[in-house]
Design a protein around this motif. Structure first.
Motif, PDB file in Angstrom:
ATOM      1  N   ILE A   1       0.869  -1.180   0.000  1.00 18.25           N
ATOM      2  CA  ILE A   1       0.000   0.000   0.000  1.00 18.25           C
ATOM      3  C   ILE A   1       0.905   1.229   0.000  1.00 18.25           C
ATOM      4  N   ILE A   2       0.757   2.058  -1.020  1.00 16.88           N
ATOM      5  CA  ILE A   2       1.635   3.199  -1.244  1.00 16.88           C
ATOM      6  C   ILE A   2       0.768   4.444  -1.432  1.00 16.88           C
ATOM      7  N   PRO A   3       1.157   5.595  -0.912  1.00 19.95           N
ATOM      8  CA  PRO A   3       0.382   6.812  -1.168  1.00 19.95           C
ATOM      9  C   PRO A   3       0.230   7.064  -2.666  1.00 19.95           C
ATOM     10  N   GLY A   4      -0.955   7.474  -3.072  1.00 19.06           N
ATOM     11  CA  GLY A   4      -1.180   7.850  -4.460  1.00 19.06           C
ATOM     12  C   GLY A   4      -0.571   9.205  -4.765  1.00 19.06           C
ATOM     13  N   PRO A   5      -0.656   9.670  -6.023  1.00 15.29           N
ATOM     14  CA  PRO A   5      -0.032  10.933  -6.410  1.00 15.29           C
ATOM     15  C   PRO A   5      -0.443  12.128  -5.549  1.00 15.29           C
ATOM     16  N   GLY A   6      -1.744  12.253  -5.271  1.00 19.10           N
ATOM     17  CA  GLY A   6      -2.202  13.387  -4.474  1.00 19.10           C
ATOM     18  C   GLY A   6      -1.636  13.375  -3.071  1.00 19.10           C
ATOM     19  N   LEU A   7      -1.619  12.218  -2.446  1.00 16.86           N
ATOM     20  CA  LEU A   7      -1.079  12.099  -1.088  1.00 16.86           C
ATOM     21  C   LEU A   7       0.426  12.347  -1.073  1.00 16.86           C
ATOM     22  N   MET A   8       1.125  11.832  -2.067  1.00 20.02           N
ATOM     23  CA  MET A   8       2.571  12.073  -2.154  1.00 20.02           C
ATOM     24  C   MET A   8       2.871  13.567  -2.266  1.00 20.02           C
ATOM     25  N   GLU A   9       2.120  14.232  -3.118  1.00 23.58           N
ATOM     26  CA  GLU A   9       2.383  15.660  -3.329  1.00 23.58           C
ATOM     27  C   GLU A   9       2.089  16.465  -2.077  1.00 23.58           C
ATOM     28  N   ARG A  10       0.963  16.165  -1.418  1.00 24.10           N
ATOM     29  CA  ARG A  10       0.618  16.915  -0.197  1.00 24.10           C
ATOM     30  C   ARG A  10       1.643  16.680   0.900  1.00 24.10           C
ATOM     31  N   ALA A  11       2.113  15.443   1.044  1.00 26.28           N
ATOM     32  CA  ALA A  11       3.112  15.142   2.070  1.00 26.28           C
ATOM     33  C   ALA A  11       4.408  15.904   1.811  1.00 26.28           C
ATOM     34  N   LEU A  12       4.822  15.977   0.555  1.00 29.61           N
ATOM     35  CA  LEU A  12       6.053  16.676   0.206  1.00 29.61           C
ATOM     36  C   LEU A  12       5.934  18.171   0.476  1.00 29.61           C
ATOM     37  N   LEU A  13       4.816  18.758   0.097  1.00 23.62           N
ATOM     38  CA  LEU A  13       4.629  20.194   0.296  1.00 23.62           C
ATOM     39  C   LEU A  13       4.446  20.546   1.772  1.00 23.62           C
ATOM     40  N   LEU A  14       3.855  19.618   2.527  1.00 24.21           N
ATOM     41  CA  LEU A  14       3.615  19.870   3.947  1.00 24.21           C
ATOM     42  C   LEU A  14       4.904  19.846   4.749  1.00 24.21           C
ATOM     43  N   ASP A  15       5.810  18.958   4.384  1.00 22.15           N
ATOM     44  CA  ASP A  15       6.989  18.718   5.217  1.00 22.15           C
ATOM     45  C   ASP A  15       8.279  19.323   4.685  1.00 22.15           C
ATOM     46  N   THR A  16       8.204  20.088   3.613  1.00 18.50           N
ATOM     47  CA  THR A  16       9.397  20.754   3.089  1.00 18.50           C
ATOM     48  C   THR A  16       9.090  22.230   2.877  1.00 18.50           C
ATOM     49  N   ASP A  17       9.964  23.100   3.414  1.00 22.44           N
ATOM     50  CA  ASP A  17       9.719  24.538   3.332  1.00 22.44           C
ATOM     51  C   ASP A  17      10.082  25.133   1.976  1.00 22.44           C
ATOM     52  N   ARG A  18      11.055  24.555   1.290  1.00 25.36           N
ATOM     53  CA  ARG A  18      11.573  25.181   0.081  1.00 25.36           C
ATOM     54  C   ARG A  18      11.016  24.574  -1.199  1.00 25.36           C
ATOM     55  N   VAL A  19      10.210  23.532  -1.071  1.00 27.71           N
ATOM     56  CA  VAL A  19       9.578  22.947  -2.264  1.00 27.71           C
ATOM     57  C   VAL A  19       8.198  23.580  -2.420  1.00 27.71           C
ATOM     58  N   ARG A  20       8.126  24.583  -3.258  1.00 24.97           N
ATOM     59  CA  ARG A  20       6.881  25.305  -3.484  1.00 24.97           C
ATOM     60  C   ARG A  20       6.758  25.627  -4.969  1.00 24.97           C
ATOM     61  N   PHE A  21       5.533  25.621  -5.482  1.00 27.58           N
ATOM     62  CA  PHE A  21       5.328  25.994  -6.882  1.00 27.58           C
ATOM     63  C   PHE A  21       3.870  26.371  -7.075  1.00 27.58           C
ATOM     64  N   SER A  22       3.612  27.182  -8.090  1.00 24.15           N
ATOM     65  CA  SER A  22       2.242  27.588  -8.407  1.00 24.15           C
ATOM     66  C   SER A  22       1.876  27.249  -9.849  1.00 24.15           C
ATOM     67  N   GLU A  23       2.881  26.977 -10.683  1.00 19.07           N
ATOM     68  CA  GLU A  23       2.589  26.685 -12.087  1.00 19.07           C
ATOM     69  C   GLU A  23       2.035  25.278 -12.243  1.00 19.07           C
ATOM     70  N   ALA A  24       1.294  25.075 -13.330  1.00 18.96           N
ATOM     71  CA  ALA A  24       0.705  23.768 -13.612  1.00 18.96           C
ATOM     72  C   ALA A  24       1.763  22.831 -14.174  1.00 18.96           C
ATOM     73  N   ALA A  25       1.609  21.553 -13.872  1.00 15.53           N
ATOM     74  CA  ALA A  25       2.509  20.535 -14.417  1.00 15.53           C
ATOM     75  C   ALA A  25       1.807  19.197 -14.373  1.00 15.53           C
ATOM     76  N   ASP A  26       1.948  18.425 -15.427  1.00 14.54           N
ATOM     77  CA  ASP A  26       1.356  17.093 -15.479  1.00 14.54           C
ATOM     78  C   ASP A  26       2.268  16.084 -14.794  1.00 14.54           C
ATOM     79  N   TYR A  27       1.693  14.919 -14.497  1.00 16.79           N
ATOM     80  CA  TYR A  27       2.481  13.806 -13.971  1.00 16.79           C
ATOM     81  C   TYR A  27       3.044  13.026 -15.159  1.00 16.79           C
ATOM     82  N   ARG A  28       4.339  13.165 -15.388  1.00 18.33           N
ATOM     83  CA  ARG A  28       4.995  12.494 -16.508  1.00 18.33           C
ATOM     84  C   ARG A  28       6.295  11.846 -16.035  1.00 18.33           C
ATOM     85  N   LEU A  29       6.892  11.020 -16.875  1.00 19.01           N
ATOM     86  CA  LEU A  29       8.069  10.269 -16.466  1.00 19.01           C
ATOM     87  C   LEU A  29       9.400  10.948 -16.781  1.00 19.01           C
TER      88      LEU A  29
END
Length: 240
Positions: free
Chosen positions: A139-167
């Protein structure tokens, strides 16, 4: 009538003589989706539900359906064994019923070893032997949960522009975050298949199933209604 209830919304479909005649998506706070659901049929014979929502949400859904049609819904629960599928949990009912039903649905169409992936709020990966024994899962966090966790716990990872999930590697913070998440999701499935070894058939389902199928280069079989297909099999046992 059948429901696949997730954490944020529910898929439903109406069957007549085994054929799907209506389908839709329901959200408790969306009046249009509620009307579409409640107006879809005068009186279904039975209501079967797979739900990973909390008990309060389940009770509210059941009460609405009882009020509309006077039918007590049946909620599926993971079992120790169903149609030759054997649960590996010491307490089978603690396995998410969506995982159990997806495995059941996949096994009904394939007799060999299976890797069943459900891409939703969480990414679940389950392995089933040719003998029907659940070999374990992830059981692994999905994309939305991964992104929220990263933004919640890191002060310098911030962005406002749109971006797709790509490889491909990202060329901005937004792309680096979302492309990194896409890489993690696809890599998790590939690694699970490598751990499983050869001779494993891949099945994908869930809201993100189509996207993940694309990231995997079309590998595996995409079955959007896999949980509902398993629910139908399980409910038919109870009806007979």
């Amino acid at each position: 009538m059948q429901f696949d209830v997730g954490n944020s919304s529910a898929k439903w479909r109406l069957l007549v003589a085994g054929e799907v005649v209506e389908r839709g998506r329901y959200q408790a706070d969306d009046a249009a989706s509620r009307s579409a659901l409640l107006d879809c049929a005068p009186a279904p014979q039975a209501i079967w539900i797979s739900s990973v929502a909390d008990e309060k949400s389940n009770q509210a859904l059941a009460a609405m359906l009882r009020e509309r049609w006077g039918i007590e819904p049946w909620f599926a629960v993971s079992e120790a064994e169903t149609l030759g599928l054997h649960n590996s949990y010491a307490q089978p009912e603690r396995m998410g019923v969506d995982r159990w039903l997806a495995m059941l649905g996949a096994r009904a169409s394939h007799a060999g070893r299976l890797c069943v992936v459900d891409a939703g709020s969480a990414l679940t990966i389950d392995l089933v032997g040719a003998d029907g024994v659940h070999e374990g899962g992830y059981i692994i966090p999905g994309p939305g949960l991964m992104e929220r966790a990263l933004l919640l716990d890191t002060d310098r990872v911030r962005f406002s522009e749109a971006a797709d999930y790509r490889l491909q590697p990202g060329r901005s913070t937004a792309e680096a975050v979302r492309h990194g998440i896409a890489l993690a999701q696809a890599a998790a499935v590939r690694q699970a298949l490598e751990v499983a070894g050869e001779g494993v058939s891949l099945f994908l389902t869930g809201g993100g199933g189509s996207w993940l199928h694309e990231q995997l280069g079309g590998h595996g079989e995409l079955v959007p209604d896999l949980v509902l297909d398993g629910l139908q099999l399980m409910a038919e046992i109870r009806a007979n």
